[in-house]
Design a protein around this motif. Structure first.
Motif, PDB file in Angstrom:
ATOM      1  N   ALA A  93       0.768  -1.216  -0.127  1.00 43.01           N
ATOM      2  CA  ALA A  93       0.056  -0.107   0.059  1.00 43.01           C
ATOM      3  C   ALA A  93       0.926   1.222  -0.199  1.00 43.01           C
ATOM      4  O   ALA A  93       0.476   2.053  -0.569  1.00 43.01           O
ATOM      5  N   ALA A  94       2.010   1.179   0.789  1.00 47.46           N
ATOM      6  CA  ALA A  94       2.833   2.500   0.812  1.00 47.46           C
ATOM      7  C   ALA A  94       3.715   2.331  -0.492  1.00 47.46           C
ATOM      8  O   ALA A  94       3.716   3.832  -0.942  1.00 47.46           O
ATOM      9  N   ALA A  95       3.971   1.389  -1.378  1.00 44.35           N
ATOM     10  CA  ALA A  95       4.568   1.687  -2.417  1.00 44.35           C
ATOM     11  C   ALA A  95       3.546   2.486  -3.504  1.00 44.35           C
ATOM     12  O   ALA A  95       3.912   3.103  -4.606  1.00 44.35           O
ATOM     13  N   ILE A  96       2.320   1.561  -3.644  1.00 46.39           N
ATOM     14  CA  ILE A  96       1.164   2.311  -4.324  1.00 46.39           C
ATOM     15  C   ILE A  96       1.022   3.864  -3.976  1.00 46.39           C
ATOM     16  O   ILE A  96       0.914   4.717  -5.051  1.00 46.39           O
ATOM     17  N   SER A  97       0.940   4.149  -2.843  1.00 45.21           N
ATOM     18  CA  SER A  97       0.717   5.547  -2.454  1.00 45.21           C
ATOM     19  C   SER A  97       1.828   6.393  -2.920  1.00 45.21           C
ATOM     20  O   SER A  97       1.617   7.403  -3.564  1.00 45.21           O
ATOM     21  N   LYS A  98       3.228   6.008  -3.044  1.00 43.87           N
ATOM     22  CA  LYS A  98       4.200   6.657  -3.602  1.00 43.87           C
ATOM     23  C   LYS A  98       4.167   6.799  -4.999  1.00 43.87           C
ATOM     24  O   LYS A  98       4.341   7.900  -5.741  1.00 43.87           O
ATOM     25  N   LEU A  99       3.685   5.691  -5.637  1.00 44.33           N
ATOM     26  CA  LEU A  99       3.672   5.484  -7.284  1.00 44.33           C
ATOM     27  C   LEU A  99       2.507   6.732  -7.742  1.00 44.33           C
ATOM     28  O   LEU A  99       2.621   7.336  -8.445  1.00 44.33           O
ATOM     29  N   ASN A 100       1.328   6.894  -6.851  1.00 40.11           N
ATOM     30  CA  ASN A 100       0.405   7.659  -7.278  1.00 40.11           C
ATOM     31  C   ASN A 100       0.846   9.278  -7.070  1.00 40.11           C
ATOM     32  O   ASN A 100       0.508  10.202  -7.839  1.00 40.11           O
ATOM     33  N   GLU A 101       1.529   9.407  -5.835  1.00 39.04           N
ATOM     34  CA  GLU A 101       2.213  10.579  -5.553  1.00 39.04           C
ATOM     35  C   GLU A 101       3.226  11.005  -6.668  1.00 39.04           C
ATOM     36  O   GLU A 101       2.985  12.481  -7.025  1.00 39.04           O
ATOM     37  N   GLU A 102       4.016  10.395  -7.356  1.00 39.28           N
ATOM     38  CA  GLU A 102       4.985  10.428  -8.209  1.00 39.28           C
ATOM     39  C   GLU A 102       4.112  10.602  -9.726  1.00 39.28           C
ATOM     40  O   GLU A 102       5.007  10.585 -10.576  1.00 39.28           O
ATOM     41  N   GLY A 103       3.102  10.194  -9.855  1.00 40.93           N
ATOM     42  CA  GLY A 103       2.408  10.210 -11.033  1.00 40.93           C
ATOM     43  C   GLY A 103       2.617   8.927 -11.732  1.00 40.93           C
ATOM     44  O   GLY A 103       2.500   8.952 -12.909  1.00 40.93           O
ATOM     45  N   GLY A 104       2.818   7.814 -11.342  1.00 44.85           N
ATOM     46  CA  GLY A 104       3.119   6.492 -12.082  1.00 44.85           C
ATOM     47  C   GLY A 104       4.242   6.028 -12.021  1.00 44.85           C
ATOM     48  O   GLY A 104       5.222   6.440 -11.428  1.00 44.85           O
ATOM     49  N   MET A 105       4.378   4.950 -12.873  1.00 40.95           N
ATOM     50  CA  MET A 105       5.618   3.853 -12.613  1.00 40.95           C
ATOM     51  C   MET A 105       6.614   4.810 -13.490  1.00 40.95           C
ATOM     52  O   MET A 105       6.316   4.977 -14.848  1.00 40.95           O
ATOM     53  N   ASP A 106       8.026   4.783 -13.444  1.00 37.88           N
ATOM     54  CA  ASP A 106       8.897   5.182 -14.221  1.00 37.88           C
ATOM     55  C   ASP A 106       9.381   3.934 -15.003  1.00 37.88           C
ATOM     56  O   ASP A 106       9.922   2.943 -14.380  1.00 37.88           O
ATOM     57  N   GLY A 107       9.418   4.033 -16.352  1.00 35.31           N
ATOM     58  CA  GLY A 107      10.066   2.995 -17.275  1.00 35.31           C
ATOM     59  C   GLY A 107      11.157   2.507 -16.964  1.00 35.31           C
ATOM     60  O   GLY A 107      11.702   1.471 -16.955  1.00 35.31           O
ATOM     61  N   ARG A 108      12.017   3.516 -16.397  1.00 33.73           N
ATOM     62  CA  ARG A 108      13.445   3.354 -16.080  1.00 33.73           C
ATOM     63  C   ARG A 108      13.595   2.177 -14.822  1.00 33.73           C
ATOM     64  O   ARG A 108      14.577   1.432 -14.575  1.00 33.73           O
ATOM     65  N   VAL A 109      12.493   2.263 -14.028  1.00 26.24           N
ATOM     66  CA  VAL A 109      12.712   1.401 -12.757  1.00 26.24           C
ATOM     67  C   VAL A 109      12.245   0.132 -13.084  1.00 26.24           C
ATOM     68  O   VAL A 109      12.902  -0.985 -12.766  1.00 26.24           O
ATOM     69  N   ILE A 110      11.317  -0.074 -14.020  1.00 29.78           N
ATOM     70  CA  ILE A 110      10.954  -1.356 -14.675  1.00 29.78           C
ATOM     71  C   ILE A 110      12.216  -1.978 -15.299  1.00 29.78           C
ATOM     72  O   ILE A 110      12.440  -3.380 -15.076  1.00 29.78           O
ATOM     73  N   ALA A 111      12.941  -1.205 -16.172  1.00 30.01           N
ATOM     74  CA  ALA A 111      14.043  -1.717 -16.894  1.00 30.01           C
ATOM     75  C   ALA A 111      15.120  -2.122 -15.849  1.00 30.01           C
ATOM     76  O   ALA A 111      15.697  -3.164 -16.046  1.00 30.01           O
ATOM     77  N   PHE A 112      15.434  -1.486 -14.698  1.00 32.03           N
ATOM     78  CA  PHE A 112      16.184  -1.794 -13.832  1.00 32.03           C
ATOM     79  C   PHE A 112      15.713  -3.005 -13.135  1.00 32.03           C
ATOM     80  O   PHE A 112      16.746  -4.062 -13.017  1.00 32.03           O
ATOM     81  N   LEU A 113      14.570  -3.029 -12.710  1.00 30.23           N
ATOM     82  CA  LEU A 113      14.179  -4.498 -12.156  1.00 30.23           C
ATOM     83  C   LEU A 113      14.243  -5.801 -12.852  1.00 30.23           C
ATOM     84  O   LEU A 113      14.746  -6.719 -12.714  1.00 30.23           O
TER      85      LEU A 113
END
Length: 431
Positions: free
Chosen positions: A205-225
């Motif tokens: 829930a905390a991760a989702i809250s932060k993603l919503n605060e930042e406007g969504g998932m960064d594609g660079r994060v997915i590439a890193f993962l």
């Protein structure tokens, strides 16, 4: 950009302790240095990585930076008009309670070095000052001693009016920003840009809250993962309706906050839908399988938070402070996060990182590189004095060569800041 942060009489810190981003003159690798003509050496380091035993004061440093930011941003708007200053003086010396906390920060604004600071008791801010260096000599922008203010001729704006609005327990820069002071609002905005990651455990829930605060998932994060071997190949974002119970609780909570705070209409109404993020993995049959964030590992969830903030800092050229960088993260992942800041190709705007860690591997090694990832002036230590006060110092205080094995030297106690003076720890027997 920040050049230096110093604090005294705060949490486990008694005498003044400082962190410096100014690059040393040692002949270490320079491909990650940030050019900065306002710095005495002409360049600054992109990262400070802090080592030390448990309870040595690493988190106190992080908390001190957060305290300074909070005072600069919020002491006027959110401070209690009848309250004092929420500082935490050093407790292991009875005299410290009556001594002021002192904070000093050097930073670069408009291409020029600035020196800002304040002293505070538990009741009020006793003094405050801001100077800048248009040449080699400093010039006053303002000085405050108690309720008396002196303003330099270079600081425009309604300074006297704003000084009359400044409470004893609020900073002048905080009051000025609230009143749209053109110059000092830029100073406050620089401190507003500092971001912190202190969460070790990051629920879904905390991760989702932060993603919503930042406007969504960064594609660079997915590439890193994906490259880190987490099994994540993409993500899904979708909205679902909230239950009647969630909506009822939401309305009651928001109504309560409106009654007990001054936020009023600034609070948004509870929503009938909520945004859900899922990370997708490839199954054995080739199909993509979405997993709820709570089904992901603790390391993956924390990486979402750390990487999101890291790339945000890179995009804005700002400062990121991470407590316990290595929490739930593999040493190669920690190194990859550091590399985002420590290579100029990845960091064109000069973002900076302060991170505490126990991961000693990154001291002396770097994947695929003959030299280590960190320069000697990027490695810092925190230890305790004989009276239990935090002491902060860089590796450059010791005689060394750039090809030394710093990890081994540190673990052997050569640089201090280890749990035991003698590695042959005497073990008691159970009675």
């Amino acid at each position: 950009m920040f050049l230096r942060f110093a604090i005294s009489n705060y949490c486990s810190i008694h005498e003044s302790q400082a962190l410096s981003f100014v690059a040393s003159s040692l002949k270490d690798r320079d491909d990650g240095l940030i050019e900065c003509t306002a710095a005495p050496s002409g360049s600054i380091i992109p990262a400070i990585v802090i080592y030390g035993p448990n309870a040595s004061g690493k988190t106190s440093l992080v908390t001190a930076i957060q305290f300074a930011q909070g005072a600069i941003l919020h002491s006027h708007a959110k401070g209690d008009s009848k309250g004092g200053v929420p500082r935490q003086p050093f407790k292991l010396d009875p005299r410290a309670a009556s001594e002021p906390t002192r904070c000093e920060i050097d930073f670069v604004l408009n291409g020029m070095r600035h020196h800002y600071g304040f002293t505070a008791t538990s009741e009020e801010f006793e003094s405050e000052w801001l100077y800048y260096f248009p040449s080699s000599h400093r010039r006053r922008l303002f000085e405050r001693e108690g309720g008396q203010f002196l303003f330099g001729r270079d600081l425009g704006g309604h300074n006297t009016v704003i000084s009359n609005l400044t409470r004893p327990n609020s900073l002048f820069v905080s009051t000025a920003a609230q009143n749209r002071h053109a110059y000092l609002s830029k100073v406050v905005d620089l401190f507003r840009s500092i971001r912190f990651v202190r969460n070790v455990d990051v629920p879904g829930a905390a991760a989702i809250s932060k993603l919503n605060e930042e406007g969504g998932m960064d594609g660079r994060v997915i590439a890193f993962l994906r490259n880190a071997g987490t099994g994540v190949v993409n993500y899904k974002r979708h909205e679902v309706e909230t239950s009647e119970t969630e909506r009822l609780i939401g309305r009651e909570v928001f109504d309560l906050f409106r009654r007990i705070t001054d936020l009023g209409d600034e609070l948004p109404d509870p929503q009938d839908t909520k945004v859900i993020y899922e990370l997708t993995h490839r199954a054995s049959d080739g199909e993509l399988v979405p997993l709820d964030l709570n089904e992901e590992s603790a390391g993956t969830r924390r990486l979402l938070l750390v990487l999101g903030e890291a790339y945000r800092a890179i995009d804005h050229g700002s400062l990121l402070v991470v407590d316990e960088l290595d929490a739930s993260l593999h040493t190669h992942v920690c190194e990859a996060v550091l590399r985002i800041f420590c290579h100029a190709a990845h960091n064109p705007l000069g973002a900076q990182l302060v991170a505490t860690t126990h991961d000693t591997n990154v001291m002396s090694r770097s994947i695929g590189q003959p030299e280590g990832l960190l320069r000697r002036d990027e490695i810092w230590f925190v230890g305790k004095s004989d009276v239990g006060a935090t002491e902060v110092y860089p590796l450059t205080d010791f005689s060394s060569r750039k090809d030394d094995n710093f990890e081994r030297g540190y673990l052997e106690g050569r640089f201090g800041a280890v749990p035991f003076d003698d590695p042959e720890v005497e073990r008691g027997e159970a009675g």
